[in-house]
Design an enzyme around this catalytic site. Structure first.
Site, PDB file in Angstrom:
ATOM      1  CG  ASP A 106      -3.288  -2.694   9.095  1.00 54.83           C
ATOM      2  OD1 ASP A 106      -3.432  -2.485   8.451  1.00 54.83           O
ATOM      3  OD2 ASP A 106      -3.867  -3.008  10.009  1.00 54.83           O
TER       4      ASP A 106
ATOM      5  CG  ASN B  56       0.149  -4.851   0.204  1.00 56.09           C
ATOM      6  OD1 ASN B  56       0.927  -4.424  -0.534  1.00 56.09           O
ATOM      7  ND2 ASN B  56      -0.164  -5.052   1.067  1.00 56.09           N
TER       8      ASN B  56
ATOM      9  CG  HIS C 231      -5.497  -0.045   1.925  1.00 55.38           C
ATOM     10  ND1 HIS C 231      -6.164  -0.437   0.531  1.00 55.38           N
ATOM     11  CD2 HIS C 231      -4.551  -0.556   1.800  1.00 55.38           C
ATOM     12  CE1 HIS C 231      -5.962  -1.601   1.006  1.00 55.38           C
ATOM     13  NE2 HIS C 231      -4.743  -1.794   1.792  1.00 55.38           N
TER      14      HIS C 231
END
Ligand code: AMP
Length: 112
Positions: free
Chosen positions: A30, A85, A98
């Site tokens: 990330d 999420n 993801h």
């Protein structure tokens, strides 16, 4: 499905720190890590979110790759969290399914 930045990472049009790749999945660090280990695992075949996923084996495979990445990153023993999420209140900002793999420090519960 609308293009996202993750499609561009799959096509190598923008750089990413890739830690795992196979025929169906890609995993990369990330850009704004929230833990010492923070890797995103994505399917190469784009799906907007978990809410729109219909292929059980693709979603299951995503989770197994998340576990393999955690093992590869050395956080299997210490523990880690896998987060998907989903949509607005879920905090999703990139609409290409993801899984976040987070670890390397104690993670608080419940999340904020
Ligand atoms: P989410 O908020 O669950 O949709 O997560 C999207 C994640 O993608 C965020 O944690 C971002 O920091 C991350 N992200 C956005 N752009 C990039 C990029 N170019 N490379 C790596 N991670 C990214």
């Amino acid at each position: 499905m609308a293009e996202t930045i993750f499609s561009r990472i799959i096509r190598r049009e923008i750089p990413a720190s890739i830690v795992y790749e196979d025929e169906h999945y890609l995993a990369f660090r990330d850009i704004a890590p929230q833990a010492p280990v923070h890797v995103l695992v994505i399917p190469k075949e784009p799906v907007r979110s978990l809410a729109e996923a219909t292929d059980a084996s693709a979603v299951g495979g995503l989770l197994l790759v998340a576990a393999a990445v955690a093992r590869q990153e050395g956080i299997e023993e210490s523990g880690y969290r896998v987060v998907l999420n989903t949509n607005g209140d879920g905090g999703q900002t990139v609409f290409h399914l993801h899984a976040h793999v987070l670890g390397g420090r104690p993670l608080h519960w419940p999340p904020g």
